[in-house]
Design an enzyme around this catalytic site. Structure first.
Site, PDB file in Angstrom:
ATOM      1  N   GLU A  24       1.028  -1.069  -0.015  1.00  0.00           N
ATOM      2  CA  GLU A  24       0.101  -0.152  -0.120  1.00  0.00           C
ATOM      3  C   GLU A  24       0.849   1.073  -0.066  1.00  0.00           C
ATOM      4  OE1 GLU A  24      -3.077  -0.504  -0.432  1.00  0.00           O
ATOM      5  OE2 GLU A  24      -3.104  -2.688  -0.074  1.00  0.00           O
ATOM      6  N   HIS A  45      -7.251  -3.864   0.348  1.00  0.00           N
ATOM      7  CA  HIS A  45      -6.152  -3.044   0.798  1.00  0.00           C
ATOM      8  C   HIS A  45      -5.690  -3.002   1.899  1.00  0.00           C
ATOM      9  CE1 HIS A  45      -7.380  -0.827  -3.152  1.00  0.00           C
ATOM     10  NE2 HIS A  45      -8.707  -0.745  -2.531  1.00  0.00           N
ATOM     11  N   ASP A  51      -4.240  -8.783   0.810  1.00  0.00           N
ATOM     12  CA  ASP A  51      -4.303  -8.789  -0.900  1.00  0.00           C
ATOM     13  C   ASP A  51      -3.180  -9.804  -1.364  1.00  0.00           C
ATOM     14  OD1 ASP A  51      -6.405  -7.049  -0.693  1.00  0.00           O
ATOM     15  OD2 ASP A  51      -5.037  -5.371  -1.244  1.00  0.00           O
TER      16      ASP A  51
END
Length: 206
Positions: A13, A161, A166
Site C-alpha cells: 500500500e 487494501h 491482498d
C-alpha cells in the site's frame, strides 16, 4: 540438486496526495507490505508490516481514509531499509518468481529504492498476474483483484487494501488460474467408446 523454486506473492500500500492538490516532488512511498512465500505449493512464510515513509512522513487525509491506515500505525512501522533487508532475506538467493496484481508494486519499489540509494532486493522473474488473468480470459480491461476472485465464485482473504490479505488473495487467484491452465492443457483421456466405432461393429454382426 538445486534448491526448490520459490514464489513470492507481494502487495504494497502506498502514500497518496490529497485529491486536487500537488506536493512538490511527490512520489508514492510504501507504507504497508504483505509478502507470502510459497515453495512446493506450500505457504512457508508470511510477512506483514507497516512502513514509515521517508520523503513525505505525514499521511494525507485521503490516504488515511482510503486505506484505513492511521498516522500512528506508520509512525510505529519499520523503516524502508529494514523492509529492503527483509525482502533480500526472503529471496534467499534461490530461484524465485515474484507475483503481484498489477505492475505498480514493483514500479514503486524500484522508485523507492532509487530514492533511498539502495539496491533492488529481488532477483528473479516478475509476473503481473492481472495481465495473465486478462490474457487467459480474453478480457478487454484489467480486472481488480477482488473482482477477479469473486468471478471465480470465491471471496478475498480478510480485508481489501490490507497488504497481507491482498497478497494472500493474489496467491489464491494464482492457484485457480494455474489449475485452469493445466485443465485446458491436459484433455480428458479418451474412452473406449471414442476409440471404437460401435456402429461398424454392430453392422458386422447384424
Amino acid at each position: 540438486m538445486g534448491e526448490e523454486h520459490q514464489y513470492l506473492f507481494i502487495d504494497f500500500e502506498f502514500t497518496m496526495p490529497e485529491k486536487g492538490s500537488a506536493f512538490r516532488g511527490f512520489f508514492p512511498e510504501i507504507i504497508e507490505a504483505g509478502i507470502v512465500s510459497v515453495i512446493s505449493n506450500q505457504v512457508c512464510e508470511e510477512f506483514s508490516s507497516y512502513v514509515t515513509p521517508i520523503r513525505f512522513p505525514k499521511l494525507s487525509e485521503r490516504c488515511k481514509s482510503f486505506l484505513h491506515i492511521t498516522q500512528e500505525q506508520v509512525d510505529q512501522g519499520i523503516d524502508f531499509l529494514e523492509l529492503v533487508k527483509k525482502m533480500m532475506d526472503m529471496n534467499r538467493n534461490r530461484p524465485c518468481t515474484i507475483v503481484t496484481w498489477g505492475n505498480m508494486d514493483m514500479k514503486v519499489l524500484r522508485n523507492n529504492c532509487a530514492h533511498a540509494g539502495v539496491d533492488f532486493p529481488f532477483r528473479g522473474r516478475e509476473v503481473d498476474l492481472s495481465m495473465e488473468y486478462k490474457r487467459f480470459f480474453g478480457d478487454q480491461n484489467q480486472t481488480g483483484l477482488w473482482k477477479a476472485v469473486q468471478e471465480y465464485g470465491k471471496e478475498g482473504t480478510g480485508k481489501h487494501h490490507r497488504a497481507l490479505d491482498d497478497a494472500l488473495t493474489t496467491y489464491n487467484i494464482f492457484r485457480l488460474v494455474e489449475k485452469d491452465k493445466k485443465y485446458l492443457q491436459k484433455p480428458e483421456p479418451t474412452t473406449i467408446g471414442d476409440r471404437v466405432d460401435f456402429s461398424k461393429l454392430f453392422n458386422k454382426f447384424a
